[in-house]
Every structure is written in structure tokens, then in C-alpha cells.
Write an enzyme that holds these catalytic residues in place. Structure first.
Site, PDB file in Angstrom:
ATOM      1  CB  CYS A  57      89.733  38.802 -25.212  1.00  0.00           C
ATOM      2  SG  CYS A  57      88.462  39.262 -24.063  1.00  0.00           S
ATOM      3  CG  ASN A  70      93.340  40.953 -24.279  1.00  0.00           C
ATOM      4  OD1 ASN A  70      92.608  40.668 -23.337  1.00  0.00           O
ATOM      5  ND2 ASN A  70      94.607  40.584 -24.336  1.00  0.00           N
ATOM      6  N   GLY A  71      91.466  43.452 -22.707  1.00  0.00           N
ATOM      7  CA  GLY A  71      91.829  44.244 -21.532  1.00  0.00           C
ATOM      8  C   GLY A  71      90.583  44.770 -20.856  1.00  0.00           C
ATOM      9  CD  GLU A 115      92.802  24.423 -14.292  1.00  0.00           C
ATOM     10  OE1 GLU A 115      93.906  23.963 -14.035  1.00  0.00           O
ATOM     11  OE2 GLU A 115      92.647  25.605 -14.669  1.00  0.00           O
ATOM     12  CE  LYS A 126      98.261  27.788 -20.571  1.00  0.00           C
ATOM     13  NZ  LYS A 126      98.328  26.675 -19.601  1.00  0.00           N
ATOM     14  CG  HIS A 128      92.362  21.601  13.773  1.00  0.00           C
ATOM     15  ND1 HIS A 128      92.354  21.627  15.148  1.00  0.00           N
ATOM     16  CD2 HIS A 128      93.535  21.041  13.419  1.00  0.00           C
ATOM     17  CE1 HIS A 128      93.493  21.118  15.599  1.00  0.00           C
ATOM     18  NE2 HIS A 128      94.230  20.755  14.570  1.00  0.00           N
ATOM     19  CD  GLU A 151      98.980  22.249 -10.146  1.00  0.00           C
ATOM     20  OE1 GLU A 151      98.590  23.259  -9.556  1.00  0.00           O
ATOM     21  OE2 GLU A 151      98.908  22.102 -11.375  1.00  0.00           O
ATOM     22  NE  ARG A 179      95.171  36.002 -25.350  1.00  0.00           N
ATOM     23  CZ  ARG A 179      96.265  36.279 -24.647  1.00  0.00           C
ATOM     24  NH1 ARG A 179      97.274  35.447 -24.687  1.00  0.00           N
ATOM     25  NH2 ARG A 179      96.353  37.368 -23.932  1.00  0.00           N
ATOM     26  CE  LYS A 202      96.050  21.842 -13.545  1.00  0.00           C
ATOM     27  NZ  LYS A 202      97.197  22.621 -13.196  1.00  0.00           N
ATOM     28  CD1 TRP A 214      87.251  33.617 -19.902  1.00  0.00           C
ATOM     29  CD2 TRP A 214      87.855  35.507 -18.884  1.00  0.00           C
ATOM     30  NE1 TRP A 214      87.200  33.401 -18.547  1.00  0.00           N
ATOM     31  CE2 TRP A 214      87.564  34.542 -17.897  1.00  0.00           C
ATOM     32  CE3 TRP A 214      88.257  36.771 -18.475  1.00  0.00           C
ATOM     33  CZ2 TRP A 214      87.668  34.805 -16.543  1.00  0.00           C
ATOM     34  CZ3 TRP A 214      88.364  37.040 -17.126  1.00  0.00           C
ATOM     35  CH2 TRP A 214      88.066  36.054 -16.171  1.00  0.00           C
TER      36      TRP A 214
HETATM   37  C1  AGP Z   1      96.449  26.362 -14.045  1.00  0.00           C
HETATM   38  O1  AGP Z   1      95.973  25.124 -14.395  1.00  0.00           O
HETATM   39  C2  AGP Z   1      95.574  27.475 -14.213  1.00  0.00           C
HETATM   40  N1  AGP Z   1      94.947  27.515 -15.450  1.00  0.00           N
HETATM   41  C3  AGP Z   1      95.954  28.809 -13.596  1.00  0.00           C
HETATM   42  O2  AGP Z   1      95.876  28.614 -12.234  1.00  0.00           O
HETATM   43  C4  AGP Z   1      97.312  29.461 -13.948  1.00  0.00           C
HETATM   44  O3  AGP Z   1      98.352  28.720 -13.399  1.00  0.00           O
HETATM   45  C5  AGP Z   1      97.320  30.899 -13.393  1.00  0.00           C
HETATM   46  O4  AGP Z   1      96.299  31.635 -14.028  1.00  0.00           O
HETATM   47  C6  AGP Z   1      98.631  31.597 -13.541  1.00  0.00           C
HETATM   48  O5  AGP Z   1      98.986  31.769 -14.883  1.00  0.00           O
HETATM   49  P1  AGP Z   1     100.461  32.164 -15.306  1.00  0.00           P
HETATM   50  O6  AGP Z   1     101.347  31.065 -14.866  1.00  0.00           O
HETATM   51  O7  AGP Z   1     100.401  32.329 -16.779  1.00  0.00           O
HETATM   52  O8  AGP Z   1     100.789  33.439 -14.588  1.00  0.00           O
END
Ligand code: AGP
Length: 610
Positions: free
Chosen positions: A2, A100-101, A490, A605, A506, A483, A27, A487, A74
Site C-alpha cells: 500500500c 502500510n504493512g 504479469e 510494485k 520430460h 524473465e 504500490r 513479463k 493493495w
Molecule cells: C517484476 O516485473 C515484478 N514486478 C516483481 O517480480 C519484482 O521484481 C519483485 O517483486 C522484486 O522486487 P524488488 O526488486 O523491488 O525487490
């Protein structure tokens, strides 16, 4: 995770809060709300959904006051709904709190408070805080905060306003980030720096166990438990405002993809001497003896940062012959890792606030390891607590899908690998210089690729309705495939898997059927024959294959349906080029599907909760 925002000053508080929340929406964006003190009473408005929904509500009935707090959520405890939105107020509306937390013992507190006659309107863990304020208020805010905080277990950054104290805004931090802004006749709180930049560049970074009292006159920092006043130097933010804005691009993600050449050059600056062709990290305090004593390196991270770590493993092992493990932080922290003072632990995190990575780092330090952080956020918890820090110079990354942070992390591993290899004398002078020359050329090569970014758009249109997309690769290509697949998942919400190509037969090969899109990365010279064999296997089951290979590799035409070429570079460096078309494919596919590219569903994020 959040975002929280708070303001006290003479500007239009409602606007300051909503504009701040707009910058913090990355966030979390399940719900949003604000509360203002108009000098007499607390007024609030909140709503499920995005900021625009709240803004519509406020249009007809704006909130007045020169002090207020805001929150963008969030959802963790309780689904996204109006009731679960913050701020949370006590029954008499004397206190409003944004959080937040996660409050880990909220069930216990909730039970007690219910027995004491308090009624709850939300399913959140956070609501207990506002009721605790009401219950424990002793006529004085600081001592009440101390009593409330004494009851809380878990992680919290709090913003608090009260009808009892219309002049001051209170903030508390424990294991969740919180920045305090100190302006001219105004003070602010925020979960992150960009939301403050419109108002001030002078900030304090609140530490765990600290609180702040903010008024128009200024900021007082103190230890929460003892109330002891603290003196701390102001941290002056030198970012450009433009870096936190879209700057003409449709989305932050596209802007950040295009910023990669600059971000890479900035990350090289001061570490890579282009004339002498040498790598040096002045910021690292290691002696050659310290480097010599490491018999193992463990890289710990989450998500995209973990994928950068996979490249790091390959690079460091190749250049230094030190064995390297890579682990997902959420797994690492709950087992008994074999780590001691002869281990170098490298944590990688764009935000520097990821809860699991932070916990893994602290655990490693307890076990005696030296911890190096590769992070993008100066002043973040990880940057502050690590023994050594390499700051990636990507600038603020706003899109949830990480792009420029990833490439600058990967570059940091190349530079670090060369630095360690030189110290350990495990690389020849010729190879060392040749790699440096090739690294210097990478930003320009990426610029060249980005000039033709639209060229890959047709491919996104062709896969947008696919049920599933497969990414295949061997060696470093497999790490990049992971990666690329993340991408796509997500931001397009298309199911996707990345496979070490030799492993496909396999089991996973059973999923390939007529027309299944497969993106085959074929950039690793040593295994390209094997890779082409794997391409044949999927083609034989009807897959539609896009081959990503280096320019001049005409052999692949025989095997694949379509090709995407990257410029030539030594095999070890191809990840920085191969990932570019994969980022663009994810971006254009999300766009074609009409998704919210920068704020994909269910994600945020910065993951500051477990
Ligand atoms: C990446 O596209 C993601 N949104 C996510 O995997 C991110 O890399 C991960 O949450 C780690 O975040 P950080 O690098 O801020 O620790």
C-alpha cells in the site's frame, strides 16, 4: 504494501493528497481514501477501485482542512471493498489512521476490543489501530502512540491525524518504508520519494522504531519507545522530476524500456573506465584478502531481481570460478541456509524494501556473512542495512513490470564479475578487456533495437489470444526466458512457461499442440545445435516458433517460423539484448488486450509484506 501519504500546510490539502496518491498507486490500487481535519472535525472519503473513483466522489463534496492523510491499498487482509479501504476511523471519528504493512496479532487485539464493546466495520488487520487509539487515549498524542505501538506486532508505517490535535500529523515506522518531507511552511509523509518531489526535495528517511511529529513549522523525529528526540541530517533528493513522470510516453513501462540505454550508461559511470578499460567499485570496501576468503556466493532475491541473479550466477562462476547459489528469498528465509563468514551473500532488489529479501539479508548477517546489496533505491531499508551497496542508476521505476531495473542489475553483475575476477586473477587480460569493450557498446546496440521497437508489434497481435505461450532456452537463454515469461504473464495475463529447452521432453512437451506459440532463444553458441534440436521437437508437435538469435545466424530459418534478430555480442552478454524484444512483446500484448499495462491486476510494485 500500500502507499500512504500525509500533508500539513497551506496548500489545498485534498489535492496534495490525491496527487501524491496518484504517484503511489503503483504500490497498490484496490481502493483509495483520504481523511482531513478541518480544524474541528475529521472528515473522510474512501472507495473501492482506482483514484478516479474517489476523485469523482470528491468532486461533488470536496474535503477541507490544512492537514490530512491518504492511502492507496493493495489488499492483503480483506477483499477490496469500500469498508476495507483506509483511512480507518474509531467509532467517534476522533482518530484516522492509514497503515502500510501487516499487523500480525490483529486477531487477538480484535477479540479483546470486541469484548471491550468496540464494533468493527472492516475485515482488515488495520482497523484495530484506530480503535486502539480511542481505547488508549490519555489526553496526549505521543504517549498514546507509544501505548498503541506497544500492542502491535508486525510491520507498519502509520499516518495518524486526530481531532484532539488539529495542528499536527503523526507518523510511525516499523518494518515498512516511510519518508518524511520537510518543506517551506509545510511537512509531508509518503511511502516513497516521487510523491514528495512536487513539494520538497528535503527528506528524512524514518528508521524502524522511530516516529515523527509534523506541523507547518517543521518536523520532530523521535525514538518511538522512549520519546527521545533525534537529530538527523536532511537527505537532499537530486532526481529530476521528469524521471518520475511519463514524459510523453503512453505508459511508464514503455518509457522505462526506452530509458534503458541511459540507465545502463549511468550504472557504468564511475565504475567502468572507458579509456583504461578497467572496472573499479570505489564504493566497495573489500580488501583482496576479503575477496580471497570467500568460498561461496549466495544470491537472494524475488521475481525479476531473482532472474537477474540467475544471470549473475552464470557470469560470476564463469569469470571467477567461485560457486554461486541463487535462491528465492521467501524460501531462503525459512530454511537453515548454509552460510558463514566465508560466504558473500548478494541481495538484489529494485525497491530495497521487499520484505522477504530484507529478511533474508538480516538472516545472512546474523549467520556472519558479508552482504552486498544491488539495489536501485538510495536510502531504502536494504541499502541502509547491507554491508556493501552497489546502487543501480536506473532512476525511479514506476511500472509494476520491471524493465530498466532488471537490465541495470544484470549489468551490475557483469561489472562485479569482472571486478572479482581481476582481483582473483581468474580472467586473462585479453578476455577482460574484450568483455569491457563489448559492455561499453551495449547501450548503443539497445538504442538501435529500440529504434525498431514497433517491428515486434505484429507478433504480440498474433499471440494475444493464445491459451499459453512457451519460452525456451539453454544456459543464459533459459534465465532470460524466465524473465520474458514473467513479463508476459504479469501484464498480459496469458499463461506462459519458461523451460530449459532440454527439459521439455520430460513432461511439458505434452502441452505443445497445433499452433502453440513458442519463443525460442538461440543466442548461446555452445548449445545452439542442441537448441535447434529442441526447436525441431516442438515444431514436430505443431508449435509456431519465433526464434530469437544473433544477426547473421541464417541457419535458424530452416527451423523456425519467424525470426527476431539481436545485434552480435559475446554469448555471455546476450541477455542484455535478448530481453529487449521480450519486454516489448509483453508490453504490446498487454496493450493489444486493453489491459492496464502499468498497474496489472492483483499486483503491486513493492512487496513489503510476506
Ligand atoms: C517484476 O516485473 C515484478 N514486478 C516483481 O517480480 C519484482 O521484481 C519483485 O517483486 C522484486 O522486487 P524488488 O526488486 O523491488 O525487490
Amino acid at each position: 504494501m500500500c502507499g500512504i501519504m500525509g500533508y500539513v500546510g497551506d496548500k489545498e490539502t485534498q489535492r496534495v493528497l490525491t496527487e501524491g496518491l496518484r504517484k503511489l498507486e503503483y504500490r497498490g490500487y484496490d481502493s483509495v481514501g483520504i481523511a482531513l481535519n478541518d480544524g474541528e472535525t475529521l472528515q473522510h472519503e474512501k472507495s473501492k477501485g482506482r483514484l478516479e473513483v474517489l476523485e469523482e466522489k470528491l468532486e461533488g463534496a470536496p474535503l477541507a482542512g490544512s492537514i490530512g492523510i491518504g492511502h492507496t491499498r493493495w489488499a492483503t487482509h480483506g477483499r477490496p471493498s469500500d469498508e476495507n479501504s483506509h483511512p480507518h476511523l474509531d467509532e467517534q471519528s476522533k482518530f484516522a489512521v492509514v497503515h502500510n504493512g501487516i499487523i500480525e496479532n490483529y486477531m487477538e487485539i480484535k477479540r479483546e476490543m470486541k469484548e471491550a464493546g468496540y464494533s468493527f466495520t472492516s475485515e482488515t488487520d488495520s482497523e484495530v489501530i484506530s480503535h486502539l487509539f480511542s481505547h488508549l487515549y490519555d489526553g496526549e498524542m505521543v504517549s498514546t502512540i507509544q501505548k498503541v505501538v506497544d500492542r502491535l506486532e508486525g510491520a507498519y508505517a502509520l499516518g495518524i491525524v486526530s481531532e484532539h490535535d488539529p495542528e499536527r500529523l503523526y507518523a510511525v515506522r516499523e518494518a515498512s518504508p516511510l519518508i518524511i518531507g520537510s518543506g517551506d511552511g509545510e511537512s509531508l509523509i509518503s511511502s516513497d520519494i516521487p510523491a514528495l518531489l512536487e513539494h520538497t526535495r528535503d527528506v528524512y528517511i524514518l528508521e524502524d522504531g522511530e516516529m515523527a511529529i509534523l506541523s507547518k513549522e517543521g518536523v520532530t523525529l523521535m525514538e518511538t519507545e522512549t520519546g527521545k528526540e533525534l537529530t538527523r541530517d536532511i537527505f537532499r533528493v537530486d532526481w529530476d522530476m521528469e524521471q518520475a513522470e511519463k514524459n510523453g510516453y503512453d505508459h511508464f513501462m514503455l518509457k522505462e524500456i526506452f530509458e534503458q540505454p541511459t540507465a545502463l550508461r549511468k550504472t557504468m559511470t564511475g565504475r567502468l573506465d572507458q579509456e583504461a578499460k578497467r572496472v573499479d567499485f570505489e564504493e566497495l570496501q573489500w580488501s583482496p584478502e576479503t575477496i580471497q576468503q570467500w568460498n561461496k556466493i549466495t544470491i537472494v532475491a524475488c521475481g525479476t531481481a531473482y532472474h537477474a541473479g540467475l544471470i549473475g550466477k552464470h557470469v560470476i562462476e564463469e569469470l571467477t570460478r567461485i560457486p554461486v547459489d541463487v535462491e528465492v528469498a521467501s524460501e531462503f528465509r525459512y530454511r537453515r541456509p548454509i552460510i558463514d563468514e566465508k560466504t558473500l551473500v548478494i541481495v538484489v532488489s529494485q525497491s530495497g524494501e521487499t520484505a522477504d529479501t530484507l529478511a533474508a539479508m538480516r538472516q545472512s548477517q546474523r549467520l556472519g556473512a558479508n552482504v552486498l546489496a544491488i539495489t536501485n533505491v538510495v536510502g531504502s531499508s536494504i541499502a541502509r542495512e547491507a554491508d556493501e551497496v552497489i546502487l543501480t542508476m536506473a532512476g525511479p521505476e514506476i511500472a509494476v513490470a520491471s524493465t530498466k531495473a532488471y537490465t541495470t542489475q544484470v549489468l551490475s553483475f557483469y561489472l562485479l564479475g569482472l571486478y572479482l575476477a581481476e582481483s582473483k586473477q581468474t580472467v586473462t587480460e585479453q578476455k577482460y578487456k574484450q568483455l569491457i569493450e563489448s559492455i561499453i557498446e551495449l547501450p548503443e546496440k539497445i538504442e538501435g533495437m529500440l529504434e525498431h521497437s514497433q517491428g515486434i508489434r505484429w507478433y504480440s497481435d498474433s499471440i494475444k489470444d493464445a491459451k499459453s505461450v512457451f519460452f525456451l532456452g539453454r544456459g543464459l537463454d533459459h534465465a532470460v526466458a524466465l524473465e520474458g515469461s514473467l513479463k508476459l504473464k504479469e501484464i498480459s495475463y496469458i499463461h506462459s512457461e519458461a523451460y530449459a529447452a532440454g527439459e521439455l521432453k520430460h513432461g511439458t512437451l505434452a502441452l505443445i499442440e497445433e499452433g502453440t506459440p513458442v519463443i525460442a532463444l538461440i543466442t548461446q553458441d555452445e548449445v545452439s545445435e542442441k537448441m535447434l534440436g529442441n526447436v525441431k521437437e516442438v515444431k514436430a508437435r505443431g508449435a509456431q516458433v519465433l526464434g530469437v538469435a544473433e544477426e547473421g545466424n541464417l541457419d535458424i530459418w530452416e527451423y523456425v517460423d519467424e525470426t527476431c534478430y539481436i545485434p552480435n555480442t559475446p554469448s555471455i552478454l546476450t541477455p542484455l539484448l535478448t530481453v529487449i524484444p521480450l519486454q516489448l512483446i509483453a508490453y504490446y500484448t498487454s496493450l493489444a488486450l486493453g489491459n492496464d499495462v502499468d498497474k496489472p491486476r492483483n499486483l503491486a510494485k513493492s512487496v513489503t509484506v510476506e
